[in-house]
Every structure is written in C-alpha cells, then in structure tokens.
Design a protein around this motif. Structure first.
Motif, short mmCIF file in Angstrom:
data_model
loop_
_atom_site.label_atom_id
_atom_site.label_comp_id
_atom_site.label_asym_id
_atom_site.label_seq_id
_atom_site.Cartn_x
_atom_site.Cartn_y
_atom_site.Cartn_z
N LEU A 129 52.16 22.79 41.82
CA LEU A 129 52.75 23.93 42.52
C LEU A 129 52.13 25.25 42.07
O LEU A 129 52.02 26.19 42.86
N SER A 130 51.70 25.36 40.82
CA SER A 130 51.08 26.63 40.41
C SER A 130 49.69 26.76 41.03
O SER A 130 49.26 27.87 41.36
N PHE A 131 48.99 25.66 41.23
CA PHE A 131 47.70 25.76 41.95
C PHE A 131 47.94 26.17 43.40
O PHE A 131 47.21 27.01 43.94
N GLU A 132 48.96 25.57 44.02
CA GLU A 132 49.23 25.91 45.42
C GLU A 132 49.68 27.37 45.53
O GLU A 132 49.24 28.10 46.41
N SER A 133 50.54 27.78 44.60
CA SER A 133 51.00 29.16 44.58
C SER A 133 49.80 30.10 44.37
O SER A 133 49.68 31.13 45.04
N GLY A 153 50.44 30.04 34.10
CA GLY A 153 49.61 29.08 34.83
C GLY A 153 49.16 29.62 36.18
O GLY A 153 48.08 29.26 36.67
N VAL A 154 49.95 30.51 36.79
CA VAL A 154 49.56 31.01 38.12
C VAL A 154 48.37 31.97 38.04
O VAL A 154 47.33 31.71 38.66
N PRO A 155 48.44 33.09 37.28
CA PRO A 155 47.25 33.96 37.23
C PRO A 155 46.02 33.26 36.67
O PRO A 155 44.90 33.52 37.13
N ILE A 156 46.20 32.37 35.71
CA ILE A 156 45.03 31.64 35.17
C ILE A 156 44.40 30.80 36.28
O ILE A 156 43.18 30.78 36.46
N LEU A 169 40.72 31.07 37.99
CA LEU A 169 39.82 29.91 37.95
C LEU A 169 39.33 29.56 39.36
O LEU A 169 38.13 29.33 39.58
N ILE A 170 40.25 29.53 40.32
CA ILE A 170 39.86 29.20 41.70
C ILE A 170 38.84 30.22 42.20
O ILE A 170 37.79 29.87 42.73
N ALA A 171 39.16 31.51 42.02
CA ALA A 171 38.25 32.56 42.53
C ALA A 171 36.88 32.45 41.86
O ALA A 171 35.85 32.60 42.52
N SER A 172 36.88 32.11 40.58
CA SER A 172 35.60 32.02 39.86
C SER A 172 34.79 30.82 40.34
O SER A 172 33.59 30.93 40.59
N LEU A 173 35.44 29.66 40.47
CA LEU A 173 34.69 28.46 40.88
C LEU A 173 34.22 28.57 42.33
O LEU A 173 33.20 27.98 42.70
N LEU A 174 34.97 29.30 43.14
CA LEU A 174 34.53 29.48 44.52
C LEU A 174 33.41 30.51 44.61
O LEU A 174 32.88 30.76 45.70
N GLY A 175 33.09 31.14 43.48
CA GLY A 175 32.00 32.11 43.48
C GLY A 175 32.41 33.42 44.12
O GLY A 175 31.57 34.21 44.54
N LEU A 176 33.75 33.68 44.21
CA LEU A 176 34.21 34.89 44.88
C LEU A 176 34.12 36.09 43.96
O LEU A 176 34.16 37.21 44.38
#
Ligand code: ASP
Ligand code: CP
Length: 362
Positions: free
Chosen positions: A54-58, A288-291, A295-302
């Motif tokens: 849920l924190s990844f989805e959030s 867990g949410v901001p982390i 992480l998502i933004a970084s791995l997506l190269g954004l």
C-alpha cells in the motif's frame, strides 16, 4: 536501466540522494505531484503485505502515477503453473516499474533478469527487504542525526526475518555498531555475518537477552517471530513466548534510545509502549511513503539521481548448485547456478540469488 534488488545496487551517495529527495517529497508534496503522470507501477505480491504494497501504491499515486497488480497469487496465472520469468516478461509490457514480494529467496533478482523495466524487491523469502532497510536508515537518521558509531540492537527472530538481515547489512555499511539479540535457534544466519565481516569489517556482539545489553543501545529494533517460515520441528508456542519488549524492559534503556519495528507486531512489542516518546515504529512505517516515492522517481530516471552504472559485483556462472531449499533456483528449473564472490578470497563464494554460502571446492 537500474533495479533495486539489494542495497548493494545503490552506492552510498545514491542512498543519501534518495534520502534528500524523500525529505523534499515529504515536506513539499505539491511541488512533486505530477512527477509520475502517465507512469504505471505494477505490484506483484505473492505473499501478504499491508505496508509495503500500500505504501508503494500510495507513493506512485501521490506523484499522479497509477498502480495495477495482484495481492493474491491464487488469482494470477502462477496458479496455472506460470514461472516468475514469464510473469515478469508480460507485466513489463503493461507497466513502467514493478515491485515484487515473493516467498523464495532470490526471486526478485530473477525477475530483474527477465524484465525490460526496473524491478524493486519488496521482500524475497527470508532473504532481504531492501526498501524496508532504506526506510529504517532514514528513520534512524531523522531521530538520531547519523548512523556512524551508534549502537543498534536487532532483537527477535533474526534467522528468518528478512528485515533484520537487510538492516544489519545497512547499519554495518554506514558504520553503526551491531548487537544481535536472539533466542536460541533464531540467531543471525551465517551468510549475513559473513558479509558484515568481509565487506564491512565488523563482528557483531551476540546476546541472548535484551536485558543484558539494553542500557547501551541507541536503537532497539524488534522483529516478530516469522511463524510462516519456521520449519515444522520448531515449537511455535514456546518460541512465540521467548521475548517481549514492554515498559518494564524499556525502563533499563537510555532515555534517548529509540524503539523500531518493521511491523506487523504480534506479541513481541507491548501496546503500552506506543505512548513512550522513544517509540518510532509508526513514524518508521509512515516514512515508507516518501522513501518509496523517491525510489520510484529515481529508478524511472525522472530525477537525475540514479547513475547509469550500478556498483560492481563479481558474479560468474558456476556448476555448483545452491543447497538452500528456499532459494529460487530450487524451484524454477530453467535457472543456471551463479556465484558471487564477496571478496577475492575463495572462501567467500555465495549464491548470487539467495546469498547462501557455497561450500569451498578444492
Ligand atoms: N513486514 C516485514 C516483512 O515482510 C516484517 C515482518 O513481516 O515481520 O519482512
Ligand atoms: N514492514 C512490512 O514489510 O510490512 P508488510 O509486510 O505489511 O508489507
């Protein structure tokens, strides 16, 4: 393209950058909304989860991305016998980034090998839980101001707890001092101790009871008994009563120590501690949410945070199979054994999937 399967996939600098981005995402959410617009995160959860999924989805939805996925493997084609390699090949066509939680050690690494989009390990068997470790380090930094030199007591079921394994490796890597406190039969496994020693030059203190050492600790990190992973010969009832952190135990702790727990708690951490200013576990899970956003933004190269080359690891194919029954190679038979050398010394050859130490062949 970068994956996040173990903390070894990121340099210290990259981890610190993720923490800086998480700080900004936590405090100035309006600036970052829209960042993942048009991006799809797939969550493939073969094991139960509340926080991680849920924190990844959030996280992705707070950045205006969207989430798809499953939380019940019985409703996915694995129930028809589909391999994890084929599953991830399909899901990579439907999404931009994938998070997987699976009961086999090394499963997330296999998925990364077959995926054309970044894969994140949301917990693989009793092996690792690297996004939990990022969240844990971030929480320690917030509360204690640094990791270097602080004493971190990791308590409970250290044998089967993947959060404990990833945390020990993370703390040692950033110069914290480890104390392992586990009941008999639940001590930290050899593969973690060996990495801590060979990679970070540390031999953790080992204790059987928290009360023997509590007054020295800056962080008291409690883990539940991993009931679902215990072999049948272990007496679950006795093991579940073998440790409890409550106010009486905490009366011996420093006034500025912090109590952490990856959660869920079952019966090892008393509710009476929730009102204790030292309790950091709910804050830890909120982090867990901001982390995960960072992480998502970084791995997506954004955000130009993740460099193009991951830290180097010495991995080679090998004719020695892994004898860990929980290793993905024991279940997915198309996989070839692979070995990682954690030092130049031949005695430190481990399975590149599950980290189990391989016997030395002369
Ligand atoms: N939630 C953490 C994990 O999945 C800790 C636990 O379940 O005990 O590893
Ligand atoms: N800490 C953690 O991983 O929680 P879940 O098992 O609920 O995801």
């Amino acid at each position: 393209m970068r994956h996040f399967i173990t903390l070894d996939d990121l340099s210290n600098f990259e981890i610190e950058q993720i923490f800086r981005l998480a700080d900004q995402m936590r405090t100035q959410i309006a600036t970052w909304s829209g960042f993942c617009k048009g991006k799809l995160l797939a969550t493939l959860f073969y094991e139960p989860s509340t926080r991680t999924r849920l924190s990844f989805e959030s996280a992705v939805e707070r950045l205006d991305g969207r989430a798809i996925g499953f939380a019940d493997p019985h409703a996915a084609s694995v129930a028809k016998g589909e391999t994890i390699a084929d599953t991830v090949r399909m899901v990579a066509n439907y999404s931009d980034i994938i998070v997987v939680r699976h009961n086999w050690a090394g499963s997330a690494r296999v998925m990364a090998c077959y995926s054309t989009v970044p894969v994140i390990n949301g917990g693989d068997g009793s092996h690792r839980h690297p996004t939990q470790a990022l969240t844990d380090l971030y929480t320690i930094l917030q509360r204690k101001g640094g990791i270097e030199g602080i004493k971190v007591g990791i308590c409970g079921d250290l044998r089967y707890g993947r959060s404990a394994h990833s945390l020990a490796l993370a703390v040692a890597r950033f110069g914290g001092r480890l104390v392992h406190i586990a009941p008999h039969g639940f001590q930290m496994p050899e593969w973690v101790l060996s990495r801590v020693k060979h990679l970070y030059g540390q031999e953790p203190l080992e204790r059987g009871h928290l009360s023997d050492v509590i007054g020295e600790l800056d962080v008291i990190y409690v883990n539940r008994l991993q009931q679902e992973r215990l072999p049948p010969e272990i007496d679950r009832e006795a093991a579940s009563k073998s440790y409890l952190v409550n106010s009486a135990v905490m009366s011996g702790a420093k006034s500025d120590a912090i109590i952490m727990h990856p959660l869920p708690r079952v019966n090892e951490l008393a509710y009476e501690l929730d009102a204790d200013g030292r309790a950091a576990y709910f804050e830890q899970s909120a982090n867990g949410v901001p982390i995960r956003m960072a992480l998502i933004a970084s791995l997506l190269g954004l955000e130009q945070l993740i460099l193009t080359q991951p830290p180097e690891r010495k991995i080679a194919s090998d004719n020695r199979s892994c004898d860990n029954l929980n290793c993905v190679t024991a279940h997915e038979h198309y996989l070839e054994p692979e070995t990682e050398m954690i030092t130049d010394d031949l005695t430190t050859a481990v399975c590149a999937y599950c980290g189990a130490i391989k016997p030395v062949t002369m």
